[in-house]
Design an enzyme around this catalytic site. Structure first.
Site, PDB file in Angstrom:
ATOM      1  N   THR A 267       0.828  -1.210   0.000  1.00 22.11           N
ATOM      2  CA  THR A 267       0.000   0.000   0.000  1.00 22.11           C
ATOM      3  C   THR A 267       0.861   1.258   0.000  1.00 22.11           C
ATOM      4  O   THR A 267       0.576   2.222  -0.719  1.00 22.11           O
ATOM      5  CB  THR A 267      -0.927  -0.008   1.223  1.00 22.11           C
ATOM      6  OG1 THR A 267      -1.804  -1.133   1.125  1.00 22.11           O
ATOM      7  CG2 THR A 267      -1.761   1.258   1.291  1.00 22.11           C
ATOM      8  N   GLU A 293      -3.558  -3.473  -6.889  1.00 24.67           N
ATOM      9  CA  GLU A 293      -4.026  -4.292  -5.763  1.00 24.67           C
ATOM     10  C   GLU A 293      -2.910  -4.294  -4.754  1.00 24.67           C
ATOM     11  O   GLU A 293      -1.749  -4.577  -5.076  1.00 24.67           O
ATOM     12  CB  GLU A 293      -4.368  -5.710  -6.231  1.00 24.67           C
ATOM     13  CG  GLU A 293      -5.042  -6.547  -5.154  1.00 24.67           C
ATOM     14  CD  GLU A 293      -4.088  -7.497  -4.477  1.00 24.67           C
ATOM     15  OE1 GLU A 293      -3.884  -7.340  -3.244  1.00 24.67           O
ATOM     16  OE2 GLU A 293      -3.539  -8.384  -5.139  1.00 24.67           O
ATOM     17  N   CYS A 327      -1.821 -11.853  -0.214  1.00 23.72           N
ATOM     18  CA  CYS A 327      -2.571 -10.641   0.124  1.00 23.72           C
ATOM     19  C   CYS A 327      -3.906 -10.991   0.763  1.00 23.72           C
ATOM     20  O   CYS A 327      -4.469 -10.213   1.526  1.00 23.72           O
ATOM     21  CB  CYS A 327      -2.810  -9.808  -1.128  1.00 23.72           C
ATOM     22  SG  CYS A 327      -1.306  -9.310  -1.985  1.00 23.72           S
ATOM     23  N   GLU A 425      -0.622  -5.140   8.815  1.00 27.68           N
ATOM     24  CA  GLU A 425      -0.311  -6.232   7.886  1.00 27.68           C
ATOM     25  C   GLU A 425       1.067  -6.795   8.216  1.00 27.68           C
ATOM     26  O   GLU A 425       2.054  -6.055   8.318  1.00 27.68           O
ATOM     27  CB  GLU A 425      -0.329  -5.736   6.441  1.00 27.68           C
ATOM     28  CG  GLU A 425      -0.127  -6.850   5.435  1.00 27.68           C
ATOM     29  CD  GLU A 425      -0.108  -6.367   4.000  1.00 27.68           C
ATOM     30  OE1 GLU A 425      -0.630  -7.075   3.133  1.00 27.68           O
ATOM     31  OE2 GLU A 425       0.434  -5.262   3.754  1.00 27.68           O
TER      32      GLU A 425
END
Length: 543
Positions: A267, A293, A327, A425
């Site tokens: 990200t 993505e 992911c 994450e």
């Protein structure tokens, strides 16, 4: 020359081979692994018609055996980025002018090459270079990339077939033009299929591409490029380079012919890219397409009616297949207190049977994480948990990088639903569980929705259909791929188009027509058969 309205073969999902003892596919894969380990290769960059080597040779090592050298790749510099852009722009006109059915044929051939003669070689490269077990490689570097290629060809033909209606005396037509410029494909380490799909989905629609894979995926990316060239992709259509990210980005995002980016990665990187493109927007000939993505903090939430065994299996598979380096991997779970003891017993029983080790040993469910940087990051989260009184490590917690980057599947039990590993994450084999009061399902759904900025995948387990429906509505924006009574991983091309919103990306759904539409620019053509010859309209006449 005769012409026709051509129908491409109807795509069906590639069957997954099981690699059972004694099977031919197992023997072929084992031989491919032996062959690959026995030699060192020199991996060039592919720029136009050239196979480019440099003086900077970088080693390619299996993550599970980091002292072994599979070969070296030739790292490039800014000059190679410039050459790749020039090659892409030079190839653009001929490729864009090629009849669509010939582009379709190239990628259908690539799919058949992977399904047949290259299957074992590509799977072996994925197993060795990315430390995937045989099954994880099979569903990735065989089935998924085959499906991407075949289904995308079908979607391409559907896009071209969509035409507007026409009134009497006119003929309206819609053509889908490739973008004006070149497209940058930036691909991750964790899926060979993604590394193959990002440049080919773009190229299939008539665009030319500069492709930069993650350095930790180059070993398999090289095999993909061999396949694409054998399938007939012309020189310069897909240019594969190995240059560090900042150098590459500085040149590409300042180039006036930059037409778009197809991205899968973190990200933070994607947000930086978006900001850079925005700052440079006046430099470009057209507004670039930005398709990405990115990360996820994917969840499983169970209702008090859930099947405990099915929930436990989903937690083990969803969190720990490919060491959690997906992911979509489950990294936080919300379990009601009426089920927790049974679920915990089942999960711990499964974890007690998992074997960890090199990918070449088919008995190993768990292999190594991708590199030392990832290993150190994941280990730091485990160390923090060991020192926190609010959490308890109930499984795993050990790691060792002496011979390979091995981290045990780890489960953290927390009393704090906002604990670090419930929010951030990690991208590794770490699952954090929060046990909630069974009658507080609705409140817990609020936690699920608000805890993370991501919205990629998620799952609800419930045998109460009202509860499943309520969760589906309540979590409408929490996941782009939502699962009912299944793990939140394993999207299949053509069945579950993949992508998420919020901080997880643009949700342009790889594996669907939606994604391909991003790589064309439509032009409407109106032809009038008998045009007007006077400007006056009937309303202008006198009564």
């Amino acid at each position: 020359m005769p012409k026709g309205i051509f129908q491409v073969p109807t795509p069906i999902n590639e069957p997954v081979l099981d690699y059972a003892p004694g099977s031919q596919e197992r023997k072929s894969l084992q031989q491919a692994l032996t062959t690959a380990r026995a030699k060192e290769i020199d991996v060039p960059m592919y720029i136009g018609s050239e196979r480019v080597t440099t003086d900077k040779k970088m080693p390619l090592n299996p993550p599970h055996d980091h002292q072994h050298i599979l070969g070296h790749f030739n790292e490039g510099d800014a000059g190679h980025v410039e050459l790749a852009i020039k090659a892409a722009l030079g190839a653009r006109k001929a490729w864009a002018d090629m009849a669509w059915e010939h582009r379709a044929s190239i990628f259908l051939k690539a799919a058949d090459l992977i399904a047949g003669p290259y299957r074992a070689k590509l799977n072996a490269a994925t197993m060795l270079g990315q430390s995937k077990n045989a099954y994880q490689a099979e569903i990735d570097s065989a089935c998924e990339i085959i499906d991407f290629l075949r289904f995308n060809v079908s979607y391409m033909t559907d896009i071209y077939a969509q035409q507007p209606s026409s009134a009497p005396g006119i003929w309206n037509r819609l053509e889908q033009r490739p973008l004006e410029g070149f497209v940058f494909a930036l691909t991750p380490f964790n899926f060979t299929a993604i590394a193959g799909n990002l440049p080919t989905a773009v190229a299939m629609m008539g665009n030319t591409v500069v492709w930069k894979p993650a350095f930790t995926q180059i070993y398999a990316a090289n095999v993909l490029m061999e396949i694409f060239l054998e399938a007939g992709v012309p020189d310069g259509v897909i240019n594969l380079i190995y240059v560090d990210g900042p150098t590459t980005g500085d040149i590409i995002f300042n180039h006036p012919d930059f037409a778009g980016i197809h991205f899968t990665g973190s990200t933070g990187v994607f947000q930086h890219i978006w900001k850079t493109i925005g700052s440079n927007i006046a430099k470009y000939k057209s507004y670039p397409r930005i398709v990405g993505e990115t990360g996820g903090k994917d969840f499983i939430i169970a209702h008090k009616s859930a099947n405990p065994q099915a929930l436990a299996t989903a937690m083990v598979r969803g969190a720990f297949e490919f060491q959690g380096q997906k992911c979509s991997a489950a990294s936080r779970a919300y379990v009601p207190d009426n089920l927790w003891e049974e679920v915990k017993t089942n999960v711990l029983a499964d974890l007690g049977t998992l074997k960890m080790g090199p990918a070449e040993n088919f008995e190993n469910f768990i292999n190594a994480v991708i590199d030392e940087k990832a290993f150190d990051k994941i280990a730091s989260y485990i160390d923090q948990a060991k020192q926190n009184n609010m959490v308890e490590i109930i499984a795993g917690g050990h790691y060792d990088k002496s011979s390979g980057y091995f981290i045990e599947p780890t489960i953290i039990l927390t009393e704090d639903p906002q604990y670090t590993t419930m929010c951030e994450e990690i991208f590794g084999p770490v699952l954090t569980v929060y046990v909630y009061q069974a009658d507080r399902f609705e409140e817990t759904l609020e936690l699920v929705d608000q805890t993370s900025p991501y919205a990629l995948t998620g799952a609800v387990f419930s045998q109460d259909r009202y509860a499943a429906e309520f969760a589906t509505k309540k979590l409408v924006h929490a996941a782009g791929n939502f699962y009912i009574n299944d793990k939140p991983t394993g999207a299949v091309v053509g069945q579950q188009p993949f992508g998420g919103g919020r901080a997880s990306g643009t949700n342009d759904k790889a594996g669907s027509m939606i994604n391909l539409l991003r790589w064309v620019s439509p032009r409407t053509i109106k032809e009038t058969f008998v045009p007007a010859e006077a400007y006056r309209y009937p309303f202008m006449e006198k009564d």
